[in-house]
Design an enzyme around this catalytic site. Sequence first.
Site, PDB file in Angstrom:
ATOM      1  N   ASN A  42      -3.459 -12.751   6.333  1.00  0.00           N
ATOM      2  CA  ASN A  42      -2.019 -12.893   6.564  1.00  0.00           C
ATOM      3  C   ASN A  42      -1.529 -14.207   5.971  1.00  0.00           C
ATOM      4  OD1 ASN A  42      -3.564 -14.116   8.705  1.00  0.00           O
ATOM      5  ND2 ASN A  42      -1.761 -14.190  10.005  1.00  0.00           N
ATOM      6  N   GLU A  44       2.091 -16.599   6.250  1.00  0.00           N
ATOM      7  CA  GLU A  44       3.364 -16.706   6.958  1.00  0.00           C
ATOM      8  C   GLU A  44       4.376 -17.515   6.164  1.00  0.00           C
ATOM      9  OE1 GLU A  44       2.119 -18.140  10.824  1.00  0.00           O
ATOM     10  OE2 GLU A  44       1.304 -16.149  11.323  1.00  0.00           O
ATOM     11  N   CYS A  53       1.269  -9.296   6.621  1.00  0.00           N
ATOM     12  CA  CYS A  53       0.023  -9.029   7.355  1.00  0.00           C
ATOM     13  C   CYS A  53      -1.171  -8.934   6.400  1.00  0.00           C
ATOM     14  CB  CYS A  53       0.130  -7.706   8.100  1.00  0.00           C
ATOM     15  SG  CYS A  53       1.292  -7.714   9.468  1.00  0.00           S
ATOM     16  N   GLU A  55      -3.517  -6.733   6.349  1.00  0.00           N
ATOM     17  CA  GLU A  55      -3.779  -5.358   5.902  1.00  0.00           C
ATOM     18  C   GLU A  55      -2.955  -5.028   4.661  1.00  0.00           C
ATOM     19  OE1 GLU A  55      -3.054  -6.459   8.918  1.00  0.00           O
ATOM     20  OE2 GLU A  55      -3.760  -5.120  10.501  1.00  0.00           O
ATOM     21  N   CYS A  86      -0.792  -3.570  13.181  1.00  0.00           N
ATOM     22  CA  CYS A  86       0.562  -3.437  13.746  1.00  0.00           C
ATOM     23  C   CYS A  86       1.163  -2.107  13.286  1.00  0.00           C
ATOM     24  CB  CYS A  86       1.444  -4.609  13.319  1.00  0.00           C
ATOM     25  SG  CYS A  86       1.987  -4.537  11.599  1.00  0.00           S
ATOM     26  N   CYS A  89       1.843  -1.751   9.486  1.00  0.00           N
ATOM     27  CA  CYS A  89       0.605  -1.574   8.704  1.00  0.00           C
ATOM     28  C   CYS A  89      -0.005  -0.187   8.929  1.00  0.00           C
ATOM     29  CB  CYS A  89      -0.397  -2.673   9.028  1.00  0.00           C
ATOM     30  SG  CYS A  89       0.133  -4.285   8.381  1.00  0.00           S
TER      31      CYS A  89
END
Length: 127
Positions: A42, A44, A53, A55, A86, A89
């Site tokens: 990930n 940010e 993310c 993934e 999440c 994803c």
Amino acid sequence: MDYEKLMEKAIEVSEKAYNPYSKFAVGACVLSENEKIYTGCNFENASYGLSICAERNAIGSMIADGERKIKAIAIYSPSMKNCTPCGACRQVIHEFQTEGGTDVITKSGEGLKICKINELLPEGFVL
Ligand code: THU
């Protein structure tokens, strides 16, 4: 490529996460239909909603390499047992699932937990 190896790579790449805001690191490792491997963590942003993310980062690399099907994806966070993807994803994994169904691998305690993307996202959106 066995799933333990896939998880090892997810653990390794989780150490590269750029997570100054949440402090929550995630690593993902995709195994494509043609047995190729792609990792992602990930990353940010000060504008929080722009965070990506692990993934989707790994899946983006798979797509850029020309692969289109995910045989399996391993996901790991040092902060959480059995860190599942999440909702966003899950839908992205669903888009690229294999005919037999993509395996989603997480680490629960010492062992691995394996389930199908369709169990995590029943009736995912299809156009
Ligand atoms: N995160 C992931 O990388 N994958 C998930 O499936 C859940 C959330 C990241 C996004 C954000 O950087 C941090 O974890 C906290 O939400």
